[in-house]
Write a protein that holds these residues in place. Structure first.
Motif, short mmCIF file in Angstrom:
data_model
loop_
_atom_site.label_atom_id
_atom_site.label_comp_id
_atom_site.label_asym_id
_atom_site.label_seq_id
_atom_site.Cartn_x
_atom_site.Cartn_y
_atom_site.Cartn_z
N GLU A 1 0.83 -1.18 0.00
CA GLU A 1 0.00 0.00 0.00
C GLU A 1 0.87 1.24 0.00
OE1 GLU A 1 -3.15 -0.41 2.72
OE2 GLU A 1 -3.48 1.74 2.74
N GLY A 2 0.57 2.16 -0.88
CA GLY A 2 1.37 3.37 -0.93
C GLY A 2 2.51 3.29 -1.94
N ASP B 1 -2.36 0.43 -4.32
CA ASP B 1 -3.59 1.21 -4.45
C ASP B 1 -4.09 1.14 -5.88
OD1 ASP B 1 -3.18 2.76 -1.82
OD2 ASP B 1 -1.31 3.00 -2.93
N ASP B 2 -5.32 1.52 -6.07
CA ASP B 2 -5.82 1.39 -7.43
C ASP B 2 -5.26 2.44 -8.38
OD1 ASP B 2 -7.30 3.29 -6.25
OD2 ASP B 2 -9.13 2.81 -7.34
N GLU B 3 -4.73 3.55 -7.84
CA GLU B 3 -4.05 4.49 -8.75
C GLU B 3 -2.84 3.80 -9.37
OE1 GLU B 3 -3.38 6.61 -5.23
OE2 GLU B 3 -5.47 6.01 -5.17
N GLU C 1 -10.62 -6.77 -4.92
CA GLU C 1 -10.74 -7.11 -6.32
C GLU C 1 -9.91 -6.14 -7.15
OE1 GLU C 1 -14.08 -9.14 -8.97
OE2 GLU C 1 -14.70 -7.37 -7.88
N ALA D 1 -0.88 5.27 7.21
CA ALA D 1 -0.35 4.39 6.18
C ALA D 1 1.02 4.87 5.77
CB ALA D 1 -1.28 4.36 4.97
N ARG D 2 1.63 4.08 4.87
CA ARG D 2 3.00 4.39 4.50
C ARG D 2 3.12 5.37 3.36
NH1 ARG D 2 5.99 -1.17 4.06
NH2 ARG D 2 4.00 -1.91 3.35
N ARG D 3 1.99 5.58 2.66
CA ARG D 3 2.08 6.50 1.52
C ARG D 3 2.51 7.88 1.99
NH1 ARG D 3 -0.24 7.92 -3.65
NH2 ARG D 3 -0.38 5.71 -3.97
N ARG D 4 3.33 8.52 1.16
CA ARG D 4 3.87 9.78 1.63
C ARG D 4 3.42 10.96 0.78
NH1 ARG D 4 6.89 8.55 5.50
NH2 ARG D 4 7.66 6.42 5.68
N ARG E 1 -4.89 6.87 5.47
CA ARG E 1 -5.66 6.20 4.43
C ARG E 1 -7.01 5.79 5.00
NH1 ARG E 1 -4.19 6.40 -0.24
NH2 ARG E 1 -4.89 4.29 -0.73
N VAL F 1 -13.32 3.11 -3.59
CA VAL F 1 -12.27 2.11 -3.52
C VAL F 1 -12.30 1.33 -2.22
CG1 VAL F 1 -9.81 1.71 -3.63
CG2 VAL F 1 -10.83 3.54 -4.97
N GLU G 1 -17.12 -1.89 0.32
CA GLU G 1 -17.65 -3.10 -0.32
C GLU G 1 -19.05 -3.34 0.21
OE1 GLU G 1 -16.71 -5.27 -2.59
OE2 GLU G 1 -14.66 -4.57 -2.95
N ARG H 1 -22.45 -9.95 -4.18
CA ARG H 1 -21.66 -8.73 -4.11
C ARG H 1 -22.30 -7.70 -5.03
NH1 ARG H 1 -17.10 -6.70 -7.06
NH2 ARG H 1 -15.82 -5.37 -5.77
N TRP I 1 -14.54 -14.08 0.72
CA TRP I 1 -14.04 -12.71 0.68
C TRP I 1 -13.33 -12.32 1.96
CZ3 TRP I 1 -14.43 -9.80 -3.70
CH2 TRP I 1 -15.30 -10.29 -4.67
#
Ligand SMILES: Nc1ncnc2c1ncn2[C@@H]1O[C@H](COP(=O)(O)OP(=O)(O)OP(=O)(O)O)[C@@H](O)[C@H]1O
Ligand SMILES: [Mg+2]
Lengths: 295, 398
Positions: free
Chosen positions: A74-75, A144-146, A185, B184-187, B222, B256, B259, B269, B310
């Motif tokens: 992720e990320g 991620d989906d991006e 998914e 999260a780890r995204r920066r 996130r 995103v 669900e 689903r 799932w």
């Protein structure tokens, strides 16, 4: 580099995989064969430990191609997948240029800064530069989906353009294997470009064959019992149903203890090798191993 | 026109291992039928069975066949399965369709999409000015409308007239469920945190090679995944429409990380359908996908199906899982209790929404509720607009 003879049919590919120690079933062999001859990425989905990653490695081995692996998380961003500029070396270069009074022409200085030697190629770029190769995009469901949208672009024409340098194109498209544990998914647009294969746990015979092949020191009797007991564990709604990796760990543990066969007591004592969560171990213990792995 | 009854067969077919047994079909060699026709006919059969099989996929199957032995049924089976299917849910349908088409039997194909005009609300469409409630056509007094809205927000949706329901839907459109966040780890660029080398070099270049300051980036929080499980069985009929609208608003807000599944007698689903922008179209599409409207309830079994297919793989892991149900369970509740416990272990938080909880004097006495509650973190009502607003608060703080 000329490739070792490319298998001419799924059957030949199965035999070649077998020779590397990877035992595919017919569906997987057909999937891998088509990926190779159609130049279409292979999207492998399935439970943990069913041999998704190992397949890509076996394919690299049998084709003699280098393998580049992009582990998704992720990320994950394009710079970690494609390339990055080597910041430290760029700065050193700047300093050196300054000391040599070469900094007087800013345009030239900038051009020299974005030279190929300061570029750190990441797996996608490496796979295109070092063609033909195997590109393993592991656990794409974690990105991620991006990032998916970005992958879709790269996988559709196998070119990467670097604004400061130009376009890199693979002479031969890499053999691409994408894996997913299906934690979410993956977008259909990406899957549509791929061959989709759902990889299930191996059936009993194949699991025995894998154990025998990978762990020749383990007795046939023990391999049978471990395969059967593992299959039973997979029916129990565990947090983490054991994959082939776990049945191999189990057989190894039992062998190390000098076991020639599996009995309920031994099974109970070695459950930690095959179950990876404390809750799972407790549940199975509470179900009385004698009933599960009966004598 | 190709006819499934006379489809050509080839060789003899051994079903793939692992999957359901599609039986052994015997094939007569029928030459003369063009491979392309055969494949196109098969693709039609497959679409009837509910597998997408878009034209680009069909052409991929044809090109796969170009590399395989078309007279080998197993090769044909795999060429199709690898190119036409997009997920494990497609595989059973594929097997049935394959057998139907290539063995010349007209097998009965499960038709999930064959439930038209579902009673997604016994109510009027969302055109402006539907019915009596809006009366004489003059612009309504804003204050009066506002207080009427306030009353409507607290009314039990089960007792609304069509017009009130229609108006409530407009309120739903305004609902933007917030989502729970986690680090999260995204920066992203920031004043503190790890160094952002690219920005730093560009700055140094501007400053003539001098690193005057390090530019940083920092983890961006996130959204947590939110999973809604909506009971559409008979006893929930009065609330299903409102709950699905809530779900639609949630999916639209966070496409995103949200669900949605319906639960009843089976698991469906509906996330994809609910992604449509227009709520009425989204609900109509969702309705088409749901085969078990107003049937009986098998909560335990359906929850197990969700976790097996799932939840376990990750959809429920670390997520806020919201079960919307009155807890009516036919038969025993042991399975439900066990599956709820399993869900609790996987999820970050479990929320149970029961529309009856909004009634004064309600006690969670149904066997299903009793079985579920020990594994529930937040037990809330879901009978009115106000209750849904409160629910979004609970979800975002979970
Ligand atoms: N068909 C097979 N033949 C030989 N070895 C196999 C086979 N399937 C799995 N294995 C072995 O099982 C182990 C686990 O496989 P692998 O790591 O590839 O699984 P995975 O599906 O990638 O799992 P994860 O989702 O956890 O990454 C490896 O040691 C691999 O060699
Ligand atoms: Mg792996």
């Amino acid at each position: 580099m000329s490739e070792p003879t490319v298998p001419g049919s799924p059957g030949e590919l199965a035999a070649a995989l077998d020779a590397t120690g990877y035992l595919p079933d017919e569906g997987l062999a057909t999937a891998a064969y088509l990926a190779l001859v159609m130049h279409r990425p292979l999207f492998l989905e399935g439970e943990a430990g069913v041999g998704k990653t190992a397949l890509a490695q076996a394919l690299a081995q049998l084709t003699g191609r280098p393998i580049y692996r992009l582990q998704c998380y992720e990320g994950l961003e394009a710079s970690q997948a494609l390339y990055d500029w080597d910041f430290g070396r760029q700065l050193l270069h700047l300093r050196a240029a300054e000391a040599a009074h070469a900094a007087d022409d800013p345009a030239r200085l900038e051009a020299s800064l974005y030279d190929r030697r300061f570029l750190l190629a990441r797996p996608l770029l490496q796979a295109l530069e070092d063609s033909p190769s195997v590109l393993l995009i592991d656990e794409v469901d974690r990105a991620d989906d991006e990032f998916e949208a970005f992958l879709l672009e790269v996988l559709s024409d196998f070119t990467i353009s670097i604004p400061e340098l130009g376009t890199v194109r693979a002479r031969t498209p890499p053999l691409v294997v994408l894996t997913s544990n299906r934690t979410r998914e993956v977008h259909d647009a990406l899957k549509r470009r791929c061959l989709y294969h759902w990889l299930a746990h191996p059936d009993f015979d194949r699991e025995v064959a894998i154990l025998r092949r990978r762990l020749p020191e383990v007795t046939e009797q023990l391999a049978h019992q471990v395969a059967r007991a593992t299959a039973t564990l997979r029916t129990l709604d565990l947090l983490k149903p054991p994959g082939v990796a776990e049945s191999m760990d189990w057989a190894t543990a039992l062998h190390t203890l000098g076991a020639r066969e599996l009995d309920p007591d031994l099974a109970a004592r070695t459950l930690g090798a095959v179950l990876k969560y404390r809750e799972d171990t407790e549940r199975v213990r509470s179900l009385r191993p004698e009933a599960l792995f009966g004598g | 026109m190709a006819d499934p009854g006379t489809a050509p067969g080839i060789g003899s077919f051994t079903p793939h291992n692992g999957g359901p047994d599609v039986g052994k079909a015997s094939y007569a060699r029928v030459p003369g039928r063009d491979v392309v026709d055969t494949v196109l006919g098969f693709a039609r059969t497959l679409r009837h069975a509910g597998v997408g099989a878009s034209p680009d996929r069909v052409s991929a199957m044809l090109s796969a066949l170009g590399h395989l032995d078309v007279l080998d049924p197993a090769a044909v089976y795999w060429a199709g399965r690898l190119t036409l299917c997009a997920g494990p849910d497609d595989l059973d349908r594929y097997d049935v369709a394959f057998l139907a088409w290539f063995s010349g039997q007209r097998a009965r194909i499960p038709r999930t999409a064959a439930q038209p005009e579902v009673r997604l609300a016994a109510s009027a469409p969302l055109d402006a000015g539907t019915g009596e409630g809006d009366d004489d056509g003059d612009a309504p007094d804003l204050a009066a409308q506002a207080s009427a809205d306030e009353v409507l927000r607290h009314r039990d949706v089960a007792g609304l007239t069509d017009a009130e329901r229609a108006h409530l839907r407009q309120l739903f459109a305004l609902l933007v469920p917030a989502s729970p966040m986690r680090p999260a780890r995204r920066r992203r660029p920031a004043v503190h945190g790890a160094i952002h080398p690219g920005r730093t070099v560009r700055r140094a270049l501007r400053d003539g090679g001098e690193v005057s300051r390090l530019l940083h980036r920092r983890a961006r929080p996130r959204p947590r995944r939110v999973v809604l499980l909506i009971d559409v069985s008979g006893s929930m009929t009065p609330y299903a429409d409102a709950l699905l609208r809530f779900a639609h608003a949630a999916v639209r807000a966070r496409p995103v990380s949200t669900e949605v599944f319906t639960i009843g007698t089976r698991l469906t689903r509906v996330t994809r359908e609910l992604r449509l922008r227009d709520p009425d179209r989204a609900l109509a599409a969702g309705g088409q996908a749901i085969p078990d409207w107003s049937g009986g309830t098998r909560l335990g079994e359906v929850l197990k199906a969700f976790l097996d297919r799932w939840g376990q793989r990750g959809t429920a892991r670390g997520a806020v899982v919201v079960v919307c149900s009155d807890g009516w369970e036919r038969g025993g509740t042991d399975l439900l209790a066990a599956q709820m416990a399993r869900l609790r272990r996987l999820a970050h938080a479990v929320v149970w929404v029961n529309p009856h909880k909004g009634r004064s004097g309600y006690e969670p006495l149904t066997g299903g509720m009793q079985a579920a509650l020990p594994s529930v973190d937040h037990f809330v009502a879901g009978h009115s607009m106000a209750a849904f607003e409160e629910l979004s608060g609970v979800i975002s703080r979970a």
